[in-house]
Design a protein around this motif. Structure first.
Motif, mmCIF file in Angstrom:
data_model
loop_
_atom_site.group_PDB
_atom_site.id
_atom_site.type_symbol
_atom_site.label_atom_id
_atom_site.label_comp_id
_atom_site.label_asym_id
_atom_site.label_seq_id
_atom_site.Cartn_x
_atom_site.Cartn_y
_atom_site.Cartn_z
ATOM 1 N N ILE A 86 0.867 -1.172 0.000
ATOM 2 C CA ILE A 86 0.000 0.000 0.000
ATOM 3 C C ILE A 86 0.905 1.222 0.000
ATOM 4 N N VAL A 87 0.791 2.069 -1.010
ATOM 5 C CA VAL A 87 1.652 3.248 -1.096
ATOM 6 C C VAL A 87 0.809 4.507 -0.969
ATOM 7 N N ALA A 88 1.423 5.526 -0.347
ATOM 8 C CA ALA A 88 0.687 6.762 -0.077
ATOM 9 C C ALA A 88 0.718 7.735 -1.243
ATOM 10 N N ASP A 89 1.582 7.471 -2.231
ATOM 11 C CA ASP A 89 1.688 8.422 -3.333
ATOM 12 C C ASP A 89 2.207 7.720 -4.572
ATOM 13 N N VAL A 90 1.976 8.358 -5.720
ATOM 14 C CA VAL A 90 2.287 7.717 -7.001
ATOM 15 C C VAL A 90 3.781 7.551 -7.230
ATOM 16 N N HIS A 91 4.637 8.344 -6.571
ATOM 17 C CA HIS A 91 6.072 8.266 -6.822
ATOM 18 C C HIS A 91 6.764 7.189 -5.991
ATOM 19 N N LEU A 92 6.036 6.490 -5.142
ATOM 20 C CA LEU A 92 6.633 5.494 -4.261
ATOM 21 C C LEU A 92 6.617 4.103 -4.901
ATOM 22 N N LEU A 93 7.798 3.492 -5.015
ATOM 23 C CA LEU A 93 7.973 2.123 -5.517
ATOM 24 C C LEU A 93 7.172 1.846 -6.790
ATOM 25 N N PRO A 94 7.298 2.682 -7.806
ATOM 26 C CA PRO A 94 6.497 2.490 -9.037
ATOM 27 C C PRO A 94 6.843 1.202 -9.777
ATOM 28 N N GLU A 95 8.003 0.600 -9.463
ATOM 29 C CA GLU A 95 8.416 -0.609 -10.176
ATOM 30 C C GLU A 95 7.697 -1.865 -9.704
ATOM 31 N N LEU A 96 6.951 -1.792 -8.599
ATOM 32 C CA LEU A 96 6.308 -2.987 -8.048
ATOM 33 C C LEU A 96 4.943 -3.236 -8.689
ATOM 34 N N ASN A 97 4.678 -4.503 -9.014
ATOM 35 C CA ASN A 97 3.405 -4.861 -9.631
ATOM 36 C C ASN A 97 2.290 -5.060 -8.607
ATOM 37 N N ASN A 98 2.673 -5.296 -7.350
ATOM 38 C CA ASN A 98 1.667 -5.576 -6.326
ATOM 39 C C ASN A 98 1.300 -4.316 -5.540
ATOM 40 N N ARG A 99 1.487 -3.162 -6.164
ATOM 41 C CA ARG A 99 1.291 -1.882 -5.506
ATOM 42 C C ARG A 99 -0.163 -1.447 -5.572
ATOM 43 N N VAL A 100 -0.675 -0.943 -4.453
ATOM 44 C CA VAL A 100 -2.032 -0.399 -4.373
ATOM 45 C C VAL A 100 -1.923 1.026 -3.839
ATOM 46 N N LEU A 101 -2.485 1.960 -4.563
ATOM 47 C CA LEU A 101 -2.372 3.362 -4.172
ATOM 48 C C LEU A 101 -3.464 3.723 -3.166
ATOM 49 N N LEU A 102 -3.040 4.197 -2.015
ATOM 50 C CA LEU A 102 -3.951 4.763 -1.011
ATOM 51 C C LEU A 102 -3.443 6.153 -0.683
ATOM 52 N N ARG A 103 -3.892 7.126 -1.453
ATOM 53 C CA ARG A 103 -3.441 8.501 -1.258
ATOM 54 C C ARG A 103 -3.932 9.024 0.084
ATOM 55 N N ASN A 104 -3.197 9.983 0.595
ATOM 56 C CA ASN A 104 -3.546 10.560 1.891
ATOM 57 C C ASN A 104 -4.642 11.610 1.770
ATOM 58 N N LEU A 105 -5.694 11.247 1.048
ATOM 59 C CA LEU A 105 -6.855 12.125 0.989
ATOM 60 C C LEU A 105 -7.630 12.003 2.295
ATOM 61 N N PRO A 106 -8.195 13.081 2.760
ATOM 62 C CA PRO A 106 -8.874 13.042 4.061
ATOM 63 C C PRO A 106 -10.195 12.291 4.013
ATOM 64 N N ASP A 107 -10.552 11.745 5.156
ATOM 65 C CA ASP A 107 -11.868 11.148 5.369
ATOM 66 C C ASP A 107 -12.741 12.246 5.957
ATOM 67 N N LEU A 108 -13.684 12.749 5.170
ATOM 68 C CA LEU A 108 -14.480 13.893 5.626
ATOM 69 C C LEU A 108 -15.273 13.579 6.886
ATOM 70 N N ALA A 109 -15.566 12.292 7.109
ATOM 71 C CA ALA A 109 -16.296 11.916 8.320
ATOM 72 C C ALA A 109 -15.468 12.144 9.572
ATOM 73 N N MET A 110 -14.140 12.240 9.420
ATOM 74 C CA MET A 110 -13.254 12.404 10.564
ATOM 75 C C MET A 110 -12.827 13.857 10.769
ATOM 76 N N LEU A 111 -13.324 14.757 9.919
ATOM 77 C CA LEU A 111 -12.935 16.161 9.990
ATOM 78 C C LEU A 111 -14.147 17.038 10.288
ATOM 79 N N PRO A 112 -13.923 18.181 10.920
ATOM 80 C CA PRO A 112 -15.045 19.094 11.172
ATOM 81 C C PRO A 112 -15.512 19.755 9.880
ATOM 82 N N GLU A 113 -16.751 20.161 9.853
ATOM 83 C CA GLU A 113 -17.256 20.927 8.722
ATOM 84 C C GLU A 113 -16.551 22.285 8.670
#
Length: 371
Positions: free
Chosen positions: A144-171
């Motif tokens: 699981i990588v946090a950004d597109v520039h991390l370990l791009p050579e791996l085939n088993n890579r899954v991108l999980l960007r650090n986008l916020p979960d709005l349910a966990m943030l105040p309005e």
């Protein structure tokens, strides 16, 4: 002995870590049972997970601790958050039937230039651990990588960007007077600590709120800086690490979010998660000229890009004198938030990957817990 679907282990991360909280929240919504083995205060861990914590260790004691974590855990699948715990999990998996996931949220090799503890003779073992972490990631069942520039050579890579979960943030909330600049994250020189202090010192009327753990190497300099300028000291407030939801309550009423990171090898290709979080809470962003945050802020008119404390102070002074300009910037931020974040599902691939691995191991008892 109770078994979990997933054990998340870390030899370096506090259980208050925001990315960890977002991951657990998404997994729990999908019905995945989670335990966490890490550092910090048990009460700061994510809701819905069983949390076990230990004191922070350094050097060989940390290495030994990392090697022990897979055997202390009770999950069918193990997810490791650090290079040493990833390598330990890979080794343990040779003797068990558990699947291993490596979560890589930074460039292990580049980040060494940003860490005081990784200088001099200590850089050699740090570099070894970085290489072992990359090796373990390449041999994990999923990365699981946090950004597109991390370990791009791996085939088993899954991108999980650090986008916020709005349910966990105040309005988003209306800014309050006096104007307040907010910084949430690791508090250290390379992340703009002294640039922020100098900017606020040169921007009368502005206050600064810092939330996050401060590097020991910068603590004395920070205290000396405030002691030498009573006016600045009266306008700066520092909190230590807080759980994510508690930390982000400070965003309510703030006027701007700061991301004045230095141009280091680790930061040059990265997109700071705090920029997205500021935007998610309706805050205009004042960022240093790192390529990716600068491009985002400029493209949506969400704040300003500056090259140092003097420019940052100038922008803050202009916004204080022209509140309508800051209000229009905030409107653009809110429009971007609605179009890009509301309804987004950034954790979908991550959850699908973990649940598939859990389902593949269903019915097996491969946990450790040899304490």
């Amino acid at each position: 002995m109770h078994q979990f679907d997933l054990s998340i282990i870390t030899s370096a991360h506090d259980v208050a870590d925001a990315r960890l909280h977002r991951q657990v929240a998404a997994l729990r919504r999908a019905g995945v049972s989670v335990e966490i083995l890490g550092l910090g205060a048990m009460t700061d861990g994510p809701q819905g997970a069983q949390v076990r914590v230990w004191p922070r260790r350094h050097g060989l004691r940390r290495a030994w601790f990392a090697m022990s974590l897979p055997w202390r855990s009770r999950g069918r699948v193990v997810m490791a958050l650090d290079p040493d715990s990833s390598f330990a999990s890979w080794l343990a998996a040779r003797l068990t039937r558990r699947r291993v996931v490596s979560d890589v949220h930074e460039d292990y090799r580049a980040v060494l230039s940003d860490r005081v503890w990784a200088r001099g003779i200590r850089r050699v073992p740090a570099a070894v651990w970085a290489r072992l972490g990359i090796f373990a990631a390449s041999h994990s069942d999923a990365v699981i990588v946090a950004d597109v520039h991390l370990l791009p050579e791996l085939n088993n890579r899954v991108l999980l960007r650090n986008l916020p979960d709005l349910a966990m943030l105040p309005e988003p909330a209306v800014p309050q007077a006096p104007p307040r600049a907010l910084y949430i994250g690791d508090v250290r020189a390379s992340r703009g600590l002294f640039t922020m202090l100098d900017a606020i010192a040169a921007a009368p009327g502005w206050r600064l709120e810092l939330i996050g753990p401060m590097a020991d190497s910068d603590r004395s300099r920070y205290e000396d800086r405030l002691a030498s300028d009573p006016d600045l000291a009266s306008r700066v407030q520092w909190h230590d690490r807080l759980p994510p939801q508690e930390a982000w309550t400070a965003a309510a009423g703030a006027s701007v979010g700061l991301s004045l990171l230095d141009d280091t090898p680790a930061f040059r290709a990265a997109m700071p998660s705090k920029v997205f979080e500021y935007l998610a809470t309706g805050l205009p962003v004042l960022t240093s000229a790192l390529p990716r945050p600068a491009e985002l802020v400029r493209s949506i008119g969400a704040g300003a890009v500056v090259t140092g404390a003097a420019e940052a102070a100038e922008v803050l002074g202009r916004w204080a004198g022209e509140p309508d300009d800051l209000a229009r910037t905030r409107e653009r931020v809110l429009a971007w938030r609605t179009s890009e974040l509301v309804g987004a599902k950034p954790t979908a691939d991550f959850v699908s990957t973990v649940t598939s691995l859990v389902n593949d191991t269903s019915g097996t008892d491969s946990s450790g817990d040899n304490e």
